[in-house]
Write an enzyme that holds these catalytic residues in place. Structure first.
Site, PDB file in Angstrom:
ATOM      1  N   CYS A  29      27.953 -33.718 110.353  1.00 17.45           N
ATOM      2  CA  CYS A  29      27.697 -32.995 111.606  1.00 17.45           C
ATOM      3  C   CYS A  29      26.220 -32.641 111.760  1.00 17.45           C
ATOM      4  O   CYS A  29      25.704 -31.775 111.054  1.00 17.45           O
ATOM      5  CB  CYS A  29      28.573 -31.742 111.619  1.00 17.45           C
ATOM      6  SG  CYS A  29      28.227 -30.591 112.939  1.00 17.45           S
ATOM      7  N   CYS A  32      25.484 -29.017 112.682  1.00 18.84           N
ATOM      8  CA  CYS A  32      25.721 -28.167 111.509  1.00 18.84           C
ATOM      9  C   CYS A  32      24.474 -28.110 110.630  1.00 18.84           C
ATOM     10  O   CYS A  32      24.128 -27.050 110.094  1.00 18.84           O
ATOM     11  CB  CYS A  32      26.896 -28.684 110.685  1.00 18.84           C
ATOM     12  SG  CYS A  32      28.468 -28.689 111.565  1.00 18.84           S
TER      13      CYS A  32
END
Length: 103
Positions: A29, A32
């Protein structure tokens, strides 16, 4: 304060005391990875909160129980109770205000 990983086995214990911010994330991600250094900074600046990371790929039982559908998701717990959540890679001032609103 160091950011520790939480998992399916210790999640409930880790969020049971005080103010705890849980970063639900995954290796793949991109957003993230953008949030991670912000949380590292906040962990050093805000001694009255514990910050934990939950890898949703490695801990699918907890992720499903929490209803995580989008990452990054930040979950804020106070003495074991979920009090708020924030979805997305937001800037440091917004994340800090999100935490401070629940002190």
């Amino acid at each position: 304060m160091a950011i520790a990983e939480v998992n399916d086995a210790n999640f409930d214990v880790e969020v049971s005391k005080g103010l705890v911010l849980v970063d639900c994330w995954a290796e793949w991600c991109g957003p993230c990875r953008m949030v991670a250094p912000v949380l590292d900074e906040l962990s050093g600046e805000m001694a009255d909160i514990s910050i934990r990371k939950l890898n949703v790929d490695d801990n699918q039982t907890t992720a499903q129980k929490l209803g995580i559908q989008s990452i990054p998701t930040l979950l804020l717990y106070k003495d074991g109770k979920l009090v708020d959540k924030m979805i997305g890679a937001l800037p440091k001032p917004q994340i800090k205000k999100f935490i401070e609103n629940h002190k």
